[in-house]
Each structure stands twice: as C-alpha cells, then as structure tokens.
Design a protein around this motif. Sequence first.
Motif, mmCIF file in Angstrom:
data_model
loop_
_atom_site.group_PDB
_atom_site.id
_atom_site.type_symbol
_atom_site.label_atom_id
_atom_site.label_comp_id
_atom_site.label_asym_id
_atom_site.label_seq_id
_atom_site.Cartn_x
_atom_site.Cartn_y
_atom_site.Cartn_z
ATOM 1 N N LYS A 50 0.623 -1.494 0.231
ATOM 2 C CA LYS A 50 0.346 0.236 0.350
ATOM 3 C C LYS A 50 0.946 1.749 0.323
ATOM 4 C CE LYS A 50 -1.090 -0.225 5.017
ATOM 5 N NZ LYS A 50 -1.614 -0.151 6.017
ATOM 6 N N GLY A 51 2.426 1.317 0.454
ATOM 7 C CA GLY A 51 3.429 2.134 0.340
ATOM 8 C C GLY A 51 3.212 2.507 -0.845
ATOM 9 N N TYR A 52 3.387 2.173 -2.410
ATOM 10 C CA TYR A 52 3.372 2.004 -3.703
ATOM 11 C C TYR A 52 2.278 3.052 -3.779
ATOM 12 C CZ TYR A 52 7.620 -0.519 -3.618
ATOM 13 O OH TYR A 52 8.204 -1.263 -3.588
ATOM 14 N N GLY A 53 1.031 3.179 -3.453
ATOM 15 C CA GLY A 53 -0.479 3.767 -3.642
ATOM 16 C C GLY A 53 -0.589 3.470 -5.159
ATOM 17 N N SER A 54 -0.575 3.718 -6.409
ATOM 18 C CA SER A 54 -0.841 3.245 -7.950
ATOM 19 C C SER A 54 0.427 3.470 -8.284
ATOM 20 C CB SER A 54 -2.151 4.436 -8.509
ATOM 21 O OG SER A 54 -1.887 6.051 -8.365
ATOM 22 N N TYR A 55 1.368 3.428 -8.278
ATOM 23 C CA TYR A 55 2.757 3.573 -8.930
ATOM 24 C C TYR A 55 2.898 2.182 -8.944
ATOM 25 C CZ TYR A 55 2.821 8.799 -7.794
ATOM 26 O OH TYR A 55 1.788 9.482 -7.980
ATOM 27 N N PRO A 56 4.225 2.145 -9.779
ATOM 28 C CA PRO A 56 4.503 0.822 -9.651
ATOM 29 C C PRO A 56 5.199 0.533 -8.467
ATOM 30 C CG PRO A 56 4.795 2.485 -11.966
ATOM 31 C CD PRO A 56 5.129 2.718 -10.820
ATOM 32 N N VAL A 57 5.670 -1.106 -8.319
ATOM 33 C CA VAL A 57 5.935 -1.938 -7.421
ATOM 34 C C VAL A 57 7.904 -1.854 -8.232
ATOM 35 C CG1 VAL A 57 6.086 -3.222 -5.960
ATOM 36 C CG2 VAL A 57 4.210 -2.686 -6.346
ATOM 37 N N THR A 58 8.566 -0.696 -7.258
ATOM 38 C CA THR A 58 10.096 -1.162 -7.707
ATOM 39 C C THR A 58 11.354 -2.242 -6.679
ATOM 40 O OG1 THR A 58 9.948 0.847 -6.207
ATOM 41 C CG2 THR A 58 10.027 1.271 -9.044
ATOM 42 N N ASN A 59 10.726 -2.708 -5.595
ATOM 43 C CA ASN A 59 11.725 -3.425 -4.817
ATOM 44 C C ASN A 59 11.123 -4.350 -4.040
ATOM 45 O OD1 ASN A 59 13.241 -0.782 -4.725
ATOM 46 N ND2 ASN A 59 11.733 -0.016 -3.105
ATOM 47 N N LYS A 60 11.985 -5.464 -4.223
ATOM 48 C CA LYS A 60 11.278 -6.846 -4.240
ATOM 49 C C LYS A 60 10.973 -7.157 -2.823
ATOM 50 C CE LYS A 60 14.350 -9.842 -6.968
ATOM 51 N NZ LYS A 60 14.611 -10.268 -7.588
ATOM 52 N N LEU A 61 9.668 -7.825 -2.686
ATOM 53 C CA LEU A 61 9.075 -7.836 -1.239
ATOM 54 C C LEU A 61 9.731 -8.759 -0.145
ATOM 55 C CD1 LEU A 61 5.424 -8.052 -1.993
ATOM 56 C CD2 LEU A 61 7.127 -6.372 -2.495
ATOM 57 N N ILE A 62 9.185 -8.598 0.916
ATOM 58 C CA ILE A 62 10.901 -8.831 2.472
ATOM 59 C C ILE A 62 9.505 -8.489 3.426
ATOM 60 C CG2 ILE A 62 13.178 -8.457 1.310
ATOM 61 C CD1 ILE A 62 12.531 -5.518 3.259
ATOM 62 N N ARG A 63 9.838 -9.442 4.695
ATOM 63 C CA ARG A 63 9.159 -9.664 5.800
ATOM 64 C C ARG A 63 10.060 -9.078 6.792
ATOM 65 N NH1 ARG A 63 7.343 -14.787 8.547
ATOM 66 N NH2 ARG A 63 7.870 -14.269 9.904
ATOM 67 N N MET A 64 9.838 -7.926 7.752
ATOM 68 C CA MET A 64 10.827 -7.349 8.769
ATOM 69 C C MET A 64 9.520 -7.446 9.702
ATOM 70 S SD MET A 64 11.265 -3.619 6.548
ATOM 71 C CE MET A 64 12.838 -3.349 7.287
ATOM 72 N N ASP A 65 10.484 -7.502 11.531
ATOM 73 C CA ASP A 65 9.893 -7.539 12.412
ATOM 74 C C ASP A 65 9.660 -5.622 12.579
ATOM 75 O OD1 ASP A 65 12.189 -5.873 13.072
ATOM 76 O OD2 ASP A 65 13.040 -7.559 14.091
ATOM 77 N N LEU A 66 7.887 -5.800 13.511
ATOM 78 C CA LEU A 66 8.091 -4.412 14.536
ATOM 79 C C LEU A 66 9.667 -3.150 14.184
ATOM 80 C CD1 LEU A 66 5.663 -5.394 16.573
ATOM 81 C CD2 LEU A 66 5.824 -4.774 14.116
ATOM 82 N N GLN A 67 10.412 -3.448 14.126
ATOM 83 C CA GLN A 67 11.129 -2.928 14.470
ATOM 84 C C GLN A 67 12.996 -2.289 13.169
ATOM 85 O OE1 GLN A 67 12.091 -6.055 17.157
ATOM 86 N NE2 GLN A 67 10.885 -3.928 17.693
ATOM 87 N N GLY A 68 11.895 -3.138 12.469
ATOM 88 C CA GLY A 68 12.672 -2.972 10.884
ATOM 89 C C GLY A 68 12.924 -3.739 10.491
ATOM 90 N N ASN A 69 13.854 -4.227 11.035
ATOM 91 C CA ASN A 69 14.601 -5.556 11.048
ATOM 92 C C ASN A 69 14.202 -6.772 9.767
ATOM 93 O OD1 ASN A 69 16.818 -4.665 12.410
ATOM 94 N ND2 ASN A 69 15.096 -5.992 14.035
ATOM 95 N N ILE A 70 15.033 -7.333 8.461
ATOM 96 C CA ILE A 70 14.701 -8.560 8.096
ATOM 97 C C ILE A 70 14.529 -9.777 8.437
ATOM 98 C CG2 ILE A 70 15.461 -9.776 5.836
ATOM 99 C CD1 ILE A 70 15.987 -7.044 4.580
ATOM 100 N N ILE A 71 13.301 -9.904 8.731
ATOM 101 C CA ILE A 71 12.503 -11.477 9.522
ATOM 102 C C ILE A 71 13.036 -12.437 8.054
ATOM 103 C CG2 ILE A 71 11.147 -12.848 9.800
ATOM 104 C CD1 ILE A 71 10.053 -10.809 11.184
ATOM 105 N N GLU A 72 12.862 -12.119 7.214
ATOM 106 C CA GLU A 72 13.118 -13.059 6.037
ATOM 107 C C GLU A 72 13.454 -12.650 4.459
ATOM 108 O OE1 GLU A 72 10.426 -16.967 5.098
ATOM 109 O OE2 GLU A 72 9.189 -15.508 7.499
#
Length: 157
Positions: free
Chosen positions: A70-92
């Motif tokens: 949803k942060g992209y709004g109606s703009y193209p997705v430019t980055n691959k998807l990751i999963r982060m914890d609440l502190q912003g650390n990459i989980i997966e």
Amino acid sequence: MAYPVNAIVNTLLDMAKDKHISDMTPMKIQKLIYLAQVWYIKITKEELIDESFYRWTYGPVLPSLYHNLKGYGSYPVTNKLIRMDLQGNIIEDYISDLPKDQKIHALLNEILNVYGNKTASQLSNLTHQEGTAWTEGGGDNESIITRKDMENEKLYK
C-alpha cells in the motif's frame, strides 16, 4: 506445495522486468497473482499461494499483500518484497523461498504473456465480469474466495 505470496510476487516482478512490463502497480500485481492462483488450481488441482483471497471493491485481494504494497499507492512496485519485524529488521528475504520450479515459472510466464499488457483497471474490470468468482460470490462483500470458487472461475484461458 503452496508458496508464500512474496516469493511468487518477487518471481513475477523479475519476470515482468525481463519482459519490459513497467506498470506493475499493487493493484495489477494483486490481479496477476489471483489469475496465477486460479490457473494453477485448474491445471494442477493444488494451490500456488498459501493465503486466501477476499472480495474487495476492485476485485480479488490478498490482504497481507495489500498491506505490504500500500505504500506504493498507484505507482509501480520497484523493490522486491521482504518481511520485517516491528523494529524494521529483515526477518525473511523471500527471494530464495521459491525453488526453480519450471512449472511455476512457465505458468507465471504465460500469465504475463496473456495479461501483462493490460492495465490494473482492465484487470480489475476483468475480475468483475459475469460468471467470475468475484461476482458469483456477491461482489464487494469482503468474503473469502474459496478454492471451490476458483475451480469454477471462468477467468482461465
């Protein structure tokens, strides 16, 4: 075996980039992933994605994917998807979760060949046609689109 949606999306984004499809907006990705799920169920009798789609205003939606994009709004997705914890650390990092399954790559390639040139709005309109799982289930009512609904889906080449 069903895969995490982010793994499928990342593979789809890579393939779209290779095909010079640059309008991969969140809504377009939602619809392409939905179509991939439907086709995969019809071809293999198994699910591709390990989550349920819901009937939202603009068609089938995976809520987790919606919130991820949803942060992209109606703009193209430019980055691959990751999963982060609440502190912003990459989980997966989902990039490595999808094995080089040729059947899945062939399916995603065909989805892009058939639907990649359509806009997000065109794909949304497609899911709203008579006889689709979205309309047969009552349209915008936030209900789950079941596997049985997808087995009866008319959006399959």
